[in-house]
Design a protein around this motif. Structure first.
Motif, mmCIF file in Angstrom:
data_model
loop_
_atom_site.group_PDB
_atom_site.id
_atom_site.type_symbol
_atom_site.label_atom_id
_atom_site.label_comp_id
_atom_site.label_asym_id
_atom_site.label_seq_id
_atom_site.Cartn_x
_atom_site.Cartn_y
_atom_site.Cartn_z
ATOM 1 N N TYR A 1 -62.045 19.964 -20.399
ATOM 2 C CA TYR A 1 -61.416 19.812 -21.713
ATOM 3 C C TYR A 1 -60.413 18.663 -21.703
ATOM 4 O O TYR A 1 -60.634 17.630 -22.323
ATOM 5 N N GLU A 2 -59.321 18.815 -20.966
ATOM 6 C CA GLU A 2 -58.321 17.753 -20.884
ATOM 7 C C GLU A 2 -58.520 16.842 -19.671
ATOM 8 O O GLU A 2 -57.895 15.791 -19.577
ATOM 9 N N SER B 1 -51.930 25.334 -18.658
ATOM 10 C CA SER B 1 -51.437 24.535 -19.775
ATOM 11 C C SER B 1 -52.593 23.947 -20.585
ATOM 12 O O SER B 1 -52.515 23.852 -21.819
ATOM 13 N N SER B 2 -53.673 23.554 -19.918
ATOM 14 C CA SER B 2 -54.842 23.014 -20.601
ATOM 15 C C SER B 2 -55.532 24.093 -21.422
ATOM 16 O O SER B 2 -55.941 23.857 -22.567
ATOM 17 N N LEU C 1 -54.140 26.751 -22.617
ATOM 18 C CA LEU C 1 -53.261 27.046 -23.751
ATOM 19 C C LEU C 1 -53.447 26.015 -24.858
ATOM 20 O O LEU C 1 -53.446 26.356 -26.049
ATOM 21 N N GLY C 2 -53.608 24.743 -24.491
ATOM 22 C CA GLY C 2 -53.872 23.719 -25.493
ATOM 23 C C GLY C 2 -55.182 23.974 -26.215
ATOM 24 O O GLY C 2 -55.284 23.779 -27.432
ATOM 25 N N LEU C 3 -56.202 24.412 -25.477
ATOM 26 C CA LEU C 3 -57.487 24.759 -26.075
ATOM 27 C C LEU C 3 -57.328 25.931 -27.036
ATOM 28 O O LEU C 3 -57.872 25.917 -28.148
ATOM 29 N N ARG D 1 -54.614 26.864 -28.640
ATOM 30 C CA ARG D 1 -53.887 26.447 -29.842
ATOM 31 C C ARG D 1 -54.810 25.698 -30.803
ATOM 32 O O ARG D 1 -54.731 25.884 -32.028
ATOM 33 N N ARG D 2 -55.654 24.853 -30.276
ATOM 34 C CA ARG D 2 -56.526 24.035 -31.124
ATOM 35 C C ARG D 2 -57.487 24.880 -31.944
ATOM 36 O O ARG D 2 -57.758 24.585 -33.113
ATOM 37 N N ASP E 1 -46.804 28.646 -16.836
ATOM 38 C CA ASP E 1 -47.673 29.065 -17.944
ATOM 39 C C ASP E 1 -48.552 30.268 -17.617
ATOM 40 O O ASP E 1 -49.257 30.763 -18.515
ATOM 41 N N CYS F 1 -47.737 32.410 -25.986
ATOM 42 C CA CYS F 1 -47.141 31.065 -25.885
ATOM 43 C C CYS F 1 -47.891 30.043 -26.723
ATOM 44 O O CYS F 1 -47.944 28.864 -26.380
ATOM 45 N N ARG F 2 -48.451 30.474 -27.837
ATOM 46 C CA ARG F 2 -49.237 29.536 -28.631
ATOM 47 C C ARG F 2 -48.449 28.982 -29.812
ATOM 48 O O ARG F 2 -48.966 28.179 -30.542
#
Length: 542
Positions: A278-279, A476-477, A479-481, A483-484, A510, A541-542
Motif C-alpha cells: 500500500y504505502e 501506521s500504514s 491505519l492509513g488504509l 482511514r482512507r 500504533d 486511532c482513526r
C-alpha cells in the motif's frame, strides 16, 4: 488413422474427461484458491448486472481505489467471461461457474491425443504403437493431477492451456506447408484468433507469439520466403491485436493505462506479500539493495519451485520420465512450438519474476508444459519398451504397458483431490462461521463497512461484504488504509501473514490502535476447527 477412428477417439476421450471433471467439480463447493474466487466473484457481479467489478481490493498500485472496484487491473477477463456464460442460465452459484472450465478442461486430453498422434505420424510408428501412444497421452491427460485439478477451477489456467495447445498444433501445420499458405488461409486466421484470446487470458500470451516467430525464423529464408515469413507473422499478430484492442481501450479509460501496471512491478518484488503493498510498493532501488547474493538465491528458489513444486512433484513420475525423455522426444518437429513456449515461460518466470512465481505465476501457465511432459514420457517409454522387445525377442506387441503405467500412477496421485475438496469446504465454513461470530460480537458484517483481511477475496465471497487486502507493512500504514476507506475491523485468519499479527502481539508504535475482539465460542468442534486461528481486531486511532 481413419477419419472415423479419429472422431471416435477424440469423442471418447472428451466424454471420459467430461465425466471425471464433472465428478471432481461436484466435490469443490467454494472457490479456492483466491484467484479463482476473484474470477468467480467478477463473473457473478457481471451476471447480476453490477458490471465488471470486484468486492475486494487486493492491489493498491492502480487507481481508482474505490468500491466497487473496477476489475482486472492486473489479471485478464476471459476466464470471468467464460464463467459467466453458464451462470446466465444455471444461476450464480459456484458450481454453475465451473461448467465452462469443466468443458474446456475436457478438451485438454483431446488436444494431447492429437499432439501425440502428430508425433507418432512424424516418427512413422506402426499403426498399433501410434494408436497406443496417442490414446495413452489423452487418457493420461484426463487423469493427471495438475490438469484434472485446474480443469474444474474457473481461473486462467485451463483456458490458457487449451488456447496454447490449439495454437501449437496450428503452428506445426502452418510451418509444414509455409510456402503454400495464402493470406486468408483459415488456419492462419485461426492462429490470430487464438493469439487474441490468449492475450485476454494471461500475460504469457507474449511467449506464445514469440514461439511462433521462432518457428517461422527456422524456415529456409529463400528469396520467396522472406516476404512469406513476414506475412505469416504479421497476419496473426494483426488479428490478435484487433481482438485485444477493445480491452486495452477499456483499461485505458478505467485505469488510465492500457497495460496491467502491477504485472511489471511484480518483477521487483522482494516478498510475495508485495502484491498487497500500500504505502511501500516495490521499487528498483529496494530490489537492487538486496544484493547479488539475494538476487541469485531467489532465482534458485524460483527455479526449484517451478521445476519441482509445479512440474515434477504434482505429476510424478510422469513428469520426471517426460523430462528425462525430452532429449529424444524434443527432436520431433510436432513438439517444437510447445517446447519453445515451455522454455520461454519457464525461463521468464524463473529469471524475471523469481519471487512472484513462488506465489503462482508459473503455476497458472504450466498446463501446456504438463501436456508436453506427458507426450515426452510416453515417447520415451515406447522407445524403451520397443528396445526391450527386440532384445528379448518378444513377438507380441506390448506398447500398451506404457499408458497403463502412466494412467495408473496418475489416478493414484489424483485421489488426493478428495483432500482438496475437504479444504474448500473448510474455507467455506470458516467464513460462514465468521459471519455469525462477527454478528454475535456486535460487528454485523453488513453494517461495519469494508474489512481489512489477510484473505480479502475469500472474505468478500464468503461473507458477502467488501474487503481490503492487509499489506505487510507497519501498523501506521494499515491505519492509513483504514482511514482512507473507513475500515474499522481487521480480520486475520492465519498466523504467518508477513509481520502480522505478530506486530500487534509484540506491541510498539500504533499497535495499541488494534484491540482484539473476543469472539463467542463456536457452536461445535467442526465450527471451531474451521475458524482455526482467526482473530478479529477493532481498529482505533482513526
Amino acid at each position: 488413422m481413419t477419419r472415423r477412428e479419429a472422431w471416435l477417439s477424440a469423442g471418447g476421450l472428451f466424454a471420459l474427461a467430461l465425466v471425471i471433471r464433472a465428478m471432481v467439480a461436484s466435490t469443490i463447493p467454494f472457490p479456492t484458491p483466491e484467484d479463482t474466487a476473484y474470477y468467480y466473484g467478477v463473473a457473478r457481479n457481471l451476471v447480476e448486472g453490477r458490471g465488471l467489478v470486484s468486492d475486494a481490493i487486493w492491489s493498491y498500485q492502480t487507481p481508482p481505489l474505490v468500491f466497487p472496484r473496477p476489475a482486472f487491473e492486473v489479471w485478464l477477463p476471459l476466464p470471468a467471461f467464460l464463467a459467466a456464460i453458464p451462470m446466465l442460465v444455471l444461476g450464480t452459484g459456484f458450481h454453475a461457474a465451473q461448467v465452462s472450465t469443466v468443458i474446456l478442461g475436457s478438451l485438454v486430453p483431446v488436444l494431447a491425443w492429437r499432439l501425440a498422434a502428430d508425433v507418432a505420424e512424424e516418427r512413422e510408428l506402426p499403426a498399433g504403437r501410434a494408436r497406443t501412444l496417442a490414446v495413452g497421452a489423452g487418457l493420461t491427460a484426463a487423469v493427471l493431477l495438475p490438469l484434472l485439478l485446474f480443469g474444474v477451477l474457473p481461473d486462467s489456467t485451463t483456458p490458457f492451456t487449451v488456447i496454447a495447445l490449439a495454437a501449437c498444433l496450428l503452428m506445426t501445420r502452418l510451418a509444414a506447408n509455409s510456402v503454400g499458405i495464402r493470406p486468408m488461409d483459415p488456419r492462419l486466421l485461426g492462429l490470430g484468433v487464438l493469439f487474441g484470446l490468449a492475450a485476454l487470458t494471461r500475460n504469457e500470451f507474449a511467449w506464445l507469439g514469440l514461439a511462433w516467430v521462432a518457428i517461422i525464423w527456422r524456415i529456409n529464408p529463400g528469396t520467396k520466403m522472406r516476404s512469406q515469413r513476414l506475412r505469416l507473422v504479421v497476419i496473426p499478430a494483426v488479428i490478435g491485436a484487433a481482438i485485444l484492442t477493445p480491452w486495452l481501450v477499456r483499461d485505458w479509460a478505467t485505469f488510465g493505462n492500457p497495460l496491467p501496471g502491477q504485472a511489471a512491478a511484480n518483477a521487483l518484488s522482494v516478498s510475495g506479500f508485495d502484491i498487497f503493498a500500500y504505502e511501500q510498493p516495490p521499487t528498483l532501488a529496494r530490489y537492487l539493495a538486496q544484493g547479488p547474493a539475494w538476487l541469485a538465491e531467489v532465482r534458485l528458489d524460483g527455479l526449484s519451485h517451478n521445476l519441482l513444486s509445479v512440474l515434477l512433484i504434482p505429476s510424478f513420475p510422469v513428469g520426471v520420465l517426460g523430462l528425462v525423455s525430452l532429449p529424444w522426444s524434443g527432436r520431433d518437429k510436432a513438439l517444437w512450438p510447445l517446447l519453445i513456449l515451455g522454455a520461454l515461460t519457464f525461463g521468464a518466470t524463473t529469471l524475471l519474476f523469481p519471487v512472484s512465481t513462488t506465489w503462482g505465476t508459473f503455476l497458472h501457465a504450466a498446463g501446456p508444459l504438463h501436456v508436453l511432459l506427458i507426450v515426452s514420457c510416453l515417447v520415451g517409454l515406447d522407445l524403451f519398451i520397443a528396445r526391450v522387445g527386440r532384445w528379448r525377442g518378444w513377438t507380441r506387441p506390448v506398447a500398451w504397458l506404457a499408458p497403463t503405467l502412466t494412467v495408473a500412477v496418475a489416478i493414484l496421485f489424483s485421489v488426493t483431490i478428495v483432500g482438496y475438496g475437504n479444504q474448500a469446504r473448510t474455507v467455506a465454513l470458516r467464513y460462514e462461521v465468521l459471519r455469525n461470530e462477527l454478528a454475535a460480537a456486535g460487528l454485523p458484517p453488513d453494517r461495519i463497512g469494508p474489512v481489512i483481511a489477510d484473505f480479502p477475496i475469500w472474505y468478500a465471497e464468503g461473507v458477502g461484504q467488501e474487503a481490503l487486502a492487509l499489506p505487510d507493512e507497519p501498523p501506521s500504514s494499515v491505519l492509513g488504509l483504514a482511514r482512507r476507506f473507513g475500515a474499522s475491523v481487521l480480520v486475520i485468519s492465519k498466523t504467518d501473514h508477513g509481520r502480522w499479527p505478530a506486530v500487534i502481539d509484540q506491541g510498539g508504535p500504533d499497535a495499541t490502535c488494534f484491540q482484539e475482539v473476543a469472539l463467542p465460542p463456536p457452536a461445535n468442534e467442526t465450527d471451531a476447527d474451521a475458524l482455526g486461528d482467526t482473530r478479529v481486531f477493532r481498529i482505533g486511532c482513526r
